[in-house]
Design an enzyme around this catalytic site. Structure first.
Site, PDB file in Angstrom:
ATOM      1  N   THR A 171      10.803   9.095 -25.369  1.00 24.13           N
ATOM      2  CA  THR A 171      12.011   9.759 -24.839  1.00 24.13           C
ATOM      3  C   THR A 171      12.738   8.881 -23.818  1.00 24.13           C
ATOM      4  O   THR A 171      13.851   9.181 -23.423  1.00 24.13           O
ATOM      5  CB  THR A 171      11.641  11.107 -24.202  1.00 24.13           C
ATOM      6  OG1 THR A 171      10.457  10.934 -23.424  1.00 24.13           O
ATOM      7  CG2 THR A 171      11.388  12.151 -25.246  1.00 24.13           C
ATOM      8  N   ASP A 217      -3.094   0.421 -32.294  1.00 23.48           N
ATOM      9  CA  ASP A 217      -3.893  -0.797 -32.493  1.00 23.48           C
ATOM     10  C   ASP A 217      -4.159  -0.912 -33.990  1.00 23.48           C
ATOM     11  O   ASP A 217      -3.589  -0.144 -34.781  1.00 23.48           O
ATOM     12  CB  ASP A 217      -5.191  -0.686 -31.666  1.00 23.48           C
ATOM     13  CG  ASP A 217      -5.740  -2.052 -31.253  1.00 23.48           C
ATOM     14  OD1 ASP A 217      -5.773  -2.970 -32.105  1.00 23.48           O
ATOM     15  OD2 ASP A 217      -6.143  -2.203 -30.086  1.00 23.48           O
ATOM     16  N   ASP A 223      -3.109  12.103 -23.503  1.00 23.26           N
ATOM     17  CA  ASP A 223      -1.961  11.329 -23.995  1.00 23.26           C
ATOM     18  C   ASP A 223      -2.262   9.835 -23.884  1.00 23.26           C
ATOM     19  O   ASP A 223      -1.730   9.140 -23.029  1.00 23.26           O
ATOM     20  CB  ASP A 223      -0.731  11.715 -23.158  1.00 23.26           C
ATOM     21  CG  ASP A 223       0.562  11.153 -23.707  1.00 23.26           C
ATOM     22  OD1 ASP A 223       0.582  10.733 -24.885  1.00 23.26           O
ATOM     23  OD2 ASP A 223       1.560  11.153 -22.956  1.00 23.26           O
ATOM     24  N   LYS A 244      -1.672  17.687 -19.004  1.00 20.98           N
ATOM     25  CA  LYS A 244      -1.699  16.440 -19.777  1.00 20.98           C
ATOM     26  C   LYS A 244      -2.294  15.328 -18.919  1.00 20.98           C
ATOM     27  O   LYS A 244      -1.885  15.129 -17.772  1.00 20.98           O
ATOM     28  CB  LYS A 244      -0.280  16.050 -20.200  1.00 20.98           C
ATOM     29  CG  LYS A 244      -0.243  14.768 -21.027  1.00 20.98           C
ATOM     30  CD  LYS A 244       1.132  14.528 -21.609  1.00 20.98           C
ATOM     31  CE  LYS A 244       2.026  13.745 -20.723  1.00 20.98           C
ATOM     32  NZ  LYS A 244       1.675  12.318 -20.579  1.00 20.98           N
ATOM     33  N   LYS A 283      -1.766   7.648 -26.370  1.00 20.70           N
ATOM     34  CA  LYS A 283      -0.803   6.887 -27.195  1.00 20.70           C
ATOM     35  C   LYS A 283      -1.478   5.674 -27.850  1.00 20.70           C
ATOM     36  O   LYS A 283      -1.079   4.524 -27.653  1.00 20.70           O
ATOM     37  CB  LYS A 283       0.395   6.443 -26.364  1.00 20.70           C
ATOM     38  CG  LYS A 283       1.245   7.599 -25.848  1.00 20.70           C
ATOM     39  CD  LYS A 283       2.570   7.108 -25.334  1.00 20.70           C
ATOM     40  CE  LYS A 283       3.445   8.230 -24.825  1.00 20.70           C
ATOM     41  NZ  LYS A 283       2.928   8.880 -23.613  1.00 20.70           N
ATOM     42  N   ARG A 288       7.455  14.994 -13.608  1.00 19.19           N
ATOM     43  CA  ARG A 288       8.067  14.873 -12.282  1.00 19.19           C
ATOM     44  C   ARG A 288       8.862  16.078 -11.802  1.00 19.19           C
ATOM     45  O   ARG A 288       8.827  16.353 -10.590  1.00 19.19           O
ATOM     46  CB  ARG A 288       8.885  13.574 -12.229  1.00 19.19           C
ATOM     47  CG  ARG A 288       7.981  12.347 -12.195  1.00 19.19           C
ATOM     48  CD  ARG A 288       8.704  11.087 -12.581  1.00 19.19           C
ATOM     49  NE  ARG A 288       9.022  11.080 -14.009  1.00 19.19           N
ATOM     50  CZ  ARG A 288       9.622  10.077 -14.626  1.00 19.19           C
ATOM     51  NH1 ARG A 288       9.997   9.010 -13.950  1.00 19.19           N
ATOM     52  NH2 ARG A 288       9.849  10.131 -15.919  1.00 19.19           N
TER      53      ARG A 288
HETATM   54  O1  C5P Z   1       7.836  13.027 -15.447  1.00 12.13           O
HETATM   55  P1  C5P Z   1       8.278  13.357 -16.843  1.00 12.13           P
HETATM   56  O2  C5P Z   1       8.599  14.821 -17.058  1.00 12.13           O
HETATM   57  O3  C5P Z   1       9.358  12.444 -17.355  1.00 12.13           O
HETATM   58  O4  C5P Z   1       6.963  13.074 -17.691  1.00 12.13           O
HETATM   59  C1  C5P Z   1       6.942  13.058 -19.088  1.00 12.13           C
HETATM   60  C2  C5P Z   1       5.548  12.786 -19.548  1.00 12.13           C
HETATM   61  O5  C5P Z   1       5.537  12.779 -20.959  1.00 12.13           O
HETATM   62  C3  C5P Z   1       4.980  11.453 -19.082  1.00 12.13           C
HETATM   63  O6  C5P Z   1       3.605  11.680 -18.794  1.00 12.13           O
HETATM   64  C4  C5P Z   1       5.128  10.548 -20.274  1.00 12.13           C
HETATM   65  O7  C5P Z   1       4.075   9.628 -20.374  1.00 12.13           O
HETATM   66  C5  C5P Z   1       5.050  11.540 -21.437  1.00 12.13           C
HETATM   67  N1  C5P Z   1       5.756  11.161 -22.655  1.00 12.13           N
HETATM   68  C6  C5P Z   1       7.105  10.874 -22.702  1.00 12.13           C
HETATM   69  N2  C5P Z   1       7.706  10.508 -23.873  1.00 12.13           N
HETATM   70  C7  C5P Z   1       6.999  10.449 -25.002  1.00 12.13           C
HETATM   71  C8  C5P Z   1       5.636  10.758 -24.980  1.00 12.13           C
HETATM   72  C9  C5P Z   1       5.040  11.129 -23.780  1.00 12.13           C
HETATM   73  O8  C5P Z   1       7.775  10.967 -21.658  1.00 12.13           O
HETATM   74  N3  C5P Z   1       7.598  10.175 -26.138  1.00 12.13           N
END
Ligand code: C5P
Length: 234
Positions: free
Chosen positions: A121, A67, A62, A35, A64, A211
Site C-alpha cells: 500500500t 524467497d 506478517d 498483527k 511477508k 499508526r
Molecule cells: O501504520 P500503518 O497503519 O500504516 O500500518 C500498516 C501496517 O500494515 C504495517 O504494519 C505494514 O507493515 C502493514 N502492511 C502494509 N501494506 C501491505 C501489507 C502490510 O502497510 N501491503
C-alpha cells in the site's frame, strides 16, 4: 465485545515486546486481533506470538515471506507451531513459490491461513515503475491476486482502493486491507489509502491499522473511534 472487533487488526509495530504488550493490555477487552510484523518479530521472536495466543487473541504474523520455493515452504513449516492465525507471503515471489507455500501449509494441521501480499500500500505508480512494472498498481495487484488464487492461496492483502475490484473478480477471497486512515489521520508513507468505513464498504474483511492507533495520544480512544465507525457498515 462488538463484532466490529472481529474486523480490526491492530499492527503492533514496536521495537520490543514490552511496548507492544503494553498496548495490548490497554486494548484488551476492545480489540481481538493483533498483527506482529517484521520490526517486532525480529526483536521479540516467537515469544510475543505465543503470548498473544495464550491470551486468546487472533494473531496475524506478517512476515511477508519472499524467497525461493523450498525456503518459503520451510519457513511456513517452521512457524506453524506458533498457532498464528494468518501468515503473509509476497505474491511477487511467483506461482512456484506460492504453490510451495500453499502445499506446505496444507500438509500441517496447525498451519496459519496464508495471505498473499499483492502490491504494498506504500507503492504508487511511480514506485512500481521504478521496479520495472509499467502496470497501474490496481492492475498489478489484480494480476498478482489471480496468480495467488491459481497457486492455491485465497487470502489477499491489498489496498482498500482495490478491494471492490478484488471482491468482484475473486469473490471467494479473504481480503485484508492495510492503508487505513481515519479522516484527519496522517498518511505517513502510505500511498493507496481509505477510511475504515470506506475500506469495509469496498469489501474488505479485515482492516489493518497501525499508526493511527499506536501513535495516537490516546490509543484506546483512537481504536474505539474506528470500531464505532465500522460498527454499522454492512
Ligand atoms: O501504520 P500503518 O497503519 O500504516 O500500518 C500498516 C501496517 O500494515 C504495517 O504494519 C505494514 O507493515 C502493514 N502492511 C502494509 N501494506 C501491505 C501489507 C502490510 O502497510 N501491503
Amino acid at each position: 465485545m462488538s463484532s466490529a472487533a472481529d474486523k480490526l487488526i491492530v499492527a503492533l509495530d514496536f521495537p520490543n515486546a514490552s511496548q507492544a504488550l503494553a498496548l495490548v493490555d490497554q486494548l484488551e477487552g476492545r480489540c481481538r486481533w493483533f498483527k506482529v510484523g517484521l520490526e517486532l518479530y525480529i526483536s521479540a521472536g516467537n515469544h510475543v506470538v505465543l503470548e498473544l495466543k495464550k491470551r486468546h487473541f487472533g494473531v496475524f504474523l506478517d512476515l511477508k515471506l519472499h524467497d525461493i520455493p523450498n525456503t518459503v515452504a520451510g519457513a511456513v513449516r517452521s512457524v506453524a507451531g506458533l498457532g498464528a492465525d494468518l501468515l503473509t507471503v509476497h505474491a511477487g515471489g511467483g506461482p512456484a513459490m506460492l504453490a510451495a507455500a500453499a502445499e506446505a501449509a496444507a500438509g500441517l494441521p496447525q498451519a496459519s491461513r496464508l495471505l498473499a501480499v499483492t502490491v504494498l500500500t506504500s507503492m504508487d505508480a511511480a514506485q512500481l515503475a521504478a521496479t520495472g512494472i509499467a502496470a497501474r498498481p490496481a492492475e498489478q495487484a489484480l494480476r498478482l491476486a489471480k496468480v495467488a488464487h491459481e497457486s492455491g492461496i485465497q487470502g489477499l492483502v491489498c489496498s482498500p482502493e482495490e478491494a471492490a475490484q478484488m471482491r468482484h473478480e475473486l469473490p471467494g477471497s479473504i481480503l485484508v486491507t492495510p492503508g487505513i486512515r481515519p479522516v484527519g489521520a496522517s498518511v505517513g508513507d502510505q500511498k493507496r489509502v481509505a477510511t475504515p468505513a470506506a475500506a469495509l464498504s469496498a469489501g474488505a474483511d479485515y482492516l489493518v491499522v497501525g499508526r493511527p492507533i499506536t501513535l495516537a495520544k490516546d490509543p484506546v480512544l483512537a481504536a474505539e473511534a474506528i470500531l464505532s465507525e465500522i460498527a454499522f457498515v454492512k
